[in-house]
Design a protein around this motif. Structure first.
Motif, PDB file in Angstrom:
ATOM      1  N   ARG A 113      51.056  67.702  25.422  1.00 20.27           N
ATOM      2  CA  ARG A 113      52.513  67.783  25.315  1.00 20.27           C
ATOM      3  C   ARG A 113      53.207  66.887  26.339  1.00 20.27           C
ATOM      4  NH1 ARG A 113      53.237  74.358  24.417  1.00 20.27           N
ATOM      5  NH2 ARG A 113      53.232  74.290  22.125  1.00 20.27           N
ATOM      6  N   MET A 114      52.720  66.870  27.550  1.00 16.07           N
ATOM      7  CA  MET A 114      53.381  66.086  28.595  1.00 16.07           C
ATOM      8  C   MET A 114      53.223  64.581  28.368  1.00 16.07           C
ATOM      9  SD  MET A 114      55.007  68.186  30.461  1.00 16.07           S
ATOM     10  CE  MET A 114      55.266  69.106  28.921  1.00 16.07           C
ATOM     11  N   VAL A 115      52.058  64.167  27.907  1.00 23.08           N
ATOM     12  CA  VAL A 115      51.867  62.743  27.606  1.00 23.08           C
ATOM     13  C   VAL A 115      52.827  62.307  26.506  1.00 23.08           C
ATOM     14  CG1 VAL A 115      50.260  61.051  26.621  1.00 23.08           C
ATOM     15  CG2 VAL A 115      49.481  62.618  28.396  1.00 23.08           C
ATOM     16  N   ARG A 116      52.935  63.130  25.482  1.00 18.21           N
ATOM     17  CA  ARG A 116      53.844  62.798  24.388  1.00 18.21           C
ATOM     18  C   ARG A 116      55.295  62.844  24.859  1.00 18.21           C
ATOM     19  NH1 ARG A 116      55.253  59.574  20.630  1.00 18.21           N
ATOM     20  NH2 ARG A 116      56.293  60.529  18.827  1.00 18.21           N
ATOM     21  N   ALA A 117      55.635  63.800  25.696  1.00 16.61           N
ATOM     22  CA  ALA A 117      56.999  63.885  26.215  1.00 16.61           C
ATOM     23  C   ALA A 117      57.355  62.632  27.008  1.00 16.61           C
ATOM     24  CB  ALA A 117      57.144  65.125  27.096  1.00 16.61           C
ATOM     25  N   ALA A 118      56.428  62.169  27.828  1.00 14.24           N
ATOM     26  CA  ALA A 118      56.679  60.954  28.607  1.00 14.24           C
ATOM     27  C   ALA A 118      56.920  59.765  27.687  1.00 14.24           C
ATOM     28  CB  ALA A 118      55.502  60.692  29.532  1.00 14.24           C
ATOM     29  N   GLU A 119      56.163  59.670  26.596  1.00 14.29           N
ATOM     30  CA  GLU A 119      56.354  58.576  25.635  1.00 14.29           C
ATOM     31  C   GLU A 119      57.739  58.648  25.000  1.00 14.29           C
ATOM     32  OE1 GLU A 119      51.663  58.187  24.217  1.00 14.29           O
ATOM     33  OE2 GLU A 119      53.121  59.247  22.973  1.00 14.29           O
ATOM     34  N   LEU A 120      58.153  59.852  24.625  1.00 12.91           N
ATOM     35  CA  LEU A 120      59.458  60.015  23.985  1.00 12.91           C
ATOM     36  C   LEU A 120      60.591  59.732  24.964  1.00 12.91           C
ATOM     37  CD1 LEU A 120      58.787  63.238  21.874  1.00 12.91           C
ATOM     38  CD2 LEU A 120      59.015  60.897  21.028  1.00 12.91           C
ATOM     39  N   LEU A 121      60.419  60.129  26.214  1.00 12.74           N
ATOM     40  CA  LEU A 121      61.449  59.853  27.219  1.00 12.74           C
ATOM     41  C   LEU A 121      61.608  58.352  27.439  1.00 12.74           C
ATOM     42  CD1 LEU A 121      60.583  62.661  29.782  1.00 12.74           C
ATOM     43  CD2 LEU A 121      62.727  62.469  28.490  1.00 12.74           C
ATOM     44  N   CYS A 122      60.517  57.632  27.416  1.00 14.72           N
ATOM     45  CA  CYS A 122      60.567  56.181  27.608  1.00 14.72           C
ATOM     46  C   CYS A 122      61.230  55.473  26.429  1.00 14.72           C
ATOM     47  CB  CYS A 122      59.164  55.627  27.828  1.00 14.72           C
ATOM     48  SG  CYS A 122      58.463  56.057  29.422  1.00 14.72           S
ATOM     49  N   SER A 123      61.145  56.086  25.235  1.00 15.53           N
ATOM     50  CA  SER A 123      61.771  55.454  24.069  1.00 15.53           C
ATOM     51  C   SER A 123      63.287  55.484  24.171  1.00 15.53           C
ATOM     52  CB  SER A 123      61.323  56.157  22.776  1.00 15.53           C
ATOM     53  OG  SER A 123      61.918  57.440  22.661  1.00 15.53           O
ATOM     54  N   GLY A 124      63.839  56.502  24.873  1.00 23.14           N
ATOM     55  CA  GLY A 124      65.274  56.558  25.139  1.00 23.14           C
ATOM     56  C   GLY A 124      66.148  56.937  23.966  1.00 23.14           C
ATOM     57  N   THR A 125      65.579  57.392  22.863  1.00 25.43           N
ATOM     58  CA  THR A 125      66.389  57.680  21.677  1.00 25.43           C
ATOM     59  C   THR A 125      66.691  59.160  21.502  1.00 25.43           C
ATOM     60  OG1 THR A 125      64.390  57.802  20.306  1.00 25.43           O
ATOM     61  CG2 THR A 125      65.481  55.656  20.472  1.00 25.43           C
ATOM     62  N   LEU A 126      65.997  60.042  22.214  1.00 24.12           N
ATOM     63  CA  LEU A 126      66.187  61.483  22.061  1.00 24.12           C
ATOM     64  C   LEU A 126      66.776  62.079  23.333  1.00 24.12           C
ATOM     65  CD1 LEU A 126      62.800  62.526  20.380  1.00 24.12           C
ATOM     66  CD2 LEU A 126      64.961  62.009  19.245  1.00 24.12           C
ATOM     67  N   SER A 127      67.536  63.151  23.158  1.00 22.12           N
ATOM     68  CA  SER A 127      68.041  63.883  24.324  1.00 22.12           C
ATOM     69  C   SER A 127      66.888  64.663  24.945  1.00 22.12           C
ATOM     70  CB  SER A 127      69.151  64.845  23.897  1.00 22.12           C
ATOM     71  OG  SER A 127      68.606  65.899  23.102  1.00 22.12           O
ATOM     72  N   ILE A 128      67.089  65.149  26.163  1.00 23.91           N
ATOM     73  CA  ILE A 128      66.056  65.942  26.835  1.00 23.91           C
ATOM     74  C   ILE A 128      65.711  67.168  26.001  1.00 23.91           C
ATOM     75  CG2 ILE A 128      65.442  67.217  28.917  1.00 23.91           C
ATOM     76  CD1 ILE A 128      65.723  64.186  29.311  1.00 23.91           C
ATOM     77  N   GLN A 129      66.730  67.801  25.430  1.00 23.90           N
ATOM     78  CA  GLN A 129      66.500  68.983  24.606  1.00 23.90           C
ATOM     79  C   GLN A 129      65.679  68.631  23.373  1.00 23.90           C
ATOM     80  OE1 GLN A 129      70.069  71.046  23.497  1.00 23.90           O
ATOM     81  NE2 GLN A 129      68.989  72.814  22.659  1.00 23.90           N
ATOM     82  N   GLU A 130      65.958  67.483  22.767  1.00 15.78           N
ATOM     83  CA  GLU A 130      65.216  67.069  21.583  1.00 15.78           C
ATOM     84  C   GLU A 130      63.771  66.711  21.931  1.00 15.78           C
ATOM     85  OE1 GLU A 130      68.805  65.162  18.852  1.00 15.78           O
ATOM     86  OE2 GLU A 130      67.855  63.950  20.415  1.00 15.78           O
ATOM     87  N   VAL A 131      63.584  66.105  23.086  1.00 15.64           N
ATOM     88  CA  VAL A 131      62.222  65.815  23.536  1.00 15.64           C
ATOM     89  C   VAL A 131      61.458  67.120  23.736  1.00 15.64           C
ATOM     90  CG1 VAL A 131      60.803  64.905  25.424  1.00 15.64           C
ATOM     91  CG2 VAL A 131      62.776  63.600  24.589  1.00 15.64           C
ATOM     92  N   ALA A 132      62.102  68.088  24.404  1.00 17.29           N
ATOM     93  CA  ALA A 132      61.462  69.380  24.640  1.00 17.29           C
ATOM     94  C   ALA A 132      61.042  70.027  23.318  1.00 17.29           C
ATOM     95  CB  ALA A 132      62.413  70.297  25.414  1.00 17.29           C
ATOM     96  N   ARG A 133      61.965  70.034  22.366  1.00 14.21           N
ATOM     97  CA  ARG A 133      61.675  70.651  21.077  1.00 14.21           C
ATOM     98  C   ARG A 133      60.553  69.898  20.350  1.00 14.21           C
ATOM     99  NH1 ARG A 133      66.400  70.022  18.922  1.00 14.21           N
ATOM    100  NH2 ARG A 133      67.284  71.802  20.036  1.00 14.21           N
TER     101      ARG A 133
END
Length: 267
Positions: free
Chosen positions: A218-238
């Protein structure tokens, strides 16, 4: 019976796993033979009636209806229809990087190239009915090859049960379903294992607990999504399985030493 051979046209789609390259059927003339020769791909003949012989590595196999023979790439083989009761067969040829391994899993080891398989007769009859030169031709043929391999593997093997196998299945399940709520107890039940035994063999095979593995994915994927910059923190969490953004942020900080927002900003 009038001798008849029917080839079908196959477009080589280059599928990486299993890739059909030829199929057809033939009502052979008495004594009709082919070989000695070699092929560039895997070729299976399923006998629907009559009989004949197949020779591989100097060993002659007498075959009749509901039997099949497998020719591997580069193998020198010979086969011939019986003179009194010539065989009819349906054939399919395929290549692809997964073919050899899947055939082995289905029971076709180097020593096994023939056998009686009445349980798969319908699959080959359905192969013969597939219309060629249509958009779905190669996909349908591929599906039938996988069905054939699955039927053979299912009939010839006991249910697998060893630590590495269970751990591998658990890892694949987690990698696919990390965005959903996963309870370790439920995962153990899915694998028909006691929770404590499952946790022990998982740690033995992976070097961590199932929960630690899940959090890591989950954390590896979260880091990838955060780097993409297209989702909010809440959306990344979900997206990685956390309905509570605060819980997500706490676990993320524990993993990376910074908050999700700071990680995104490069902090």
């Amino acid at each position: 019976m009038e001798p008849m051979k029917r080839y079908r046209s196959v477009l080589n789609r280059g599928f990486s796993g299993v890739n059909p390259v030829t199929y057809g059927n033939e009502d052979c003339e008495p004594g009709h033979a082919f070989g000695y020769a070699v092929r560039e791909y895997y070729l299976i003949h399923f006998i629907t009636r009559g009989k004949g012989i197949f020779i591989r590595n100097g060993i002659e196999h007498s075959l009749s209806d509901n039997s099949l023979f497998l020719i591997r790439p580069g193998e020198r083989t010979y086969y011939a229809a019986d003179k009194a009761d010539p065989w009819s067969y349906i054939w399919i040829g395929f290549d692809g990087e997964a073919s050899g391994g899947l055939l082995a899993e289905a029971g076709f080891t180097d020593a096994q190239c023939t056998g009686r398989f009445p349980r798969v007769r319908h699959i080959f009859e359905e192969i013969a009915e597939i219309r060629d030169q249509e958009a779905a031709t190669e996909l349908l043929l591929t599906a039938k090859i996988y069905e054939f391999l699955g039927r053979c593997a299912g009939a010839g093997q006991a249910v697998r049960s060893y630590p590495g196998y269970h751990a591998a299945r658990a890892c694949d399940f987690i990698r696919t379903n990390y965005a959903s709520r996963i309870r370790i107890t439920e995962l153990a039940e899915l694998l028909h294992l006691d929770r404590h035994y499952f946790t022990r063999i998982f740690r033995q095979e992976q070097g961590c607990t199932p929960k630690e593995f899940l959090i890591g994915i989950r954390m590896v994927r979260a880091a990838e999504l955060l780097c993409s910059g297209t989702l909010s923190i809440q959306e990344v969490a979900r997206s990685v399985g956390y309905g509570d953004p605060l819980l997500f942020s706490r676990i993320f900080r524990k993993k990376y030493g910074v908050s999700p927002r700071e990680y995104r900003s490069g902090g």
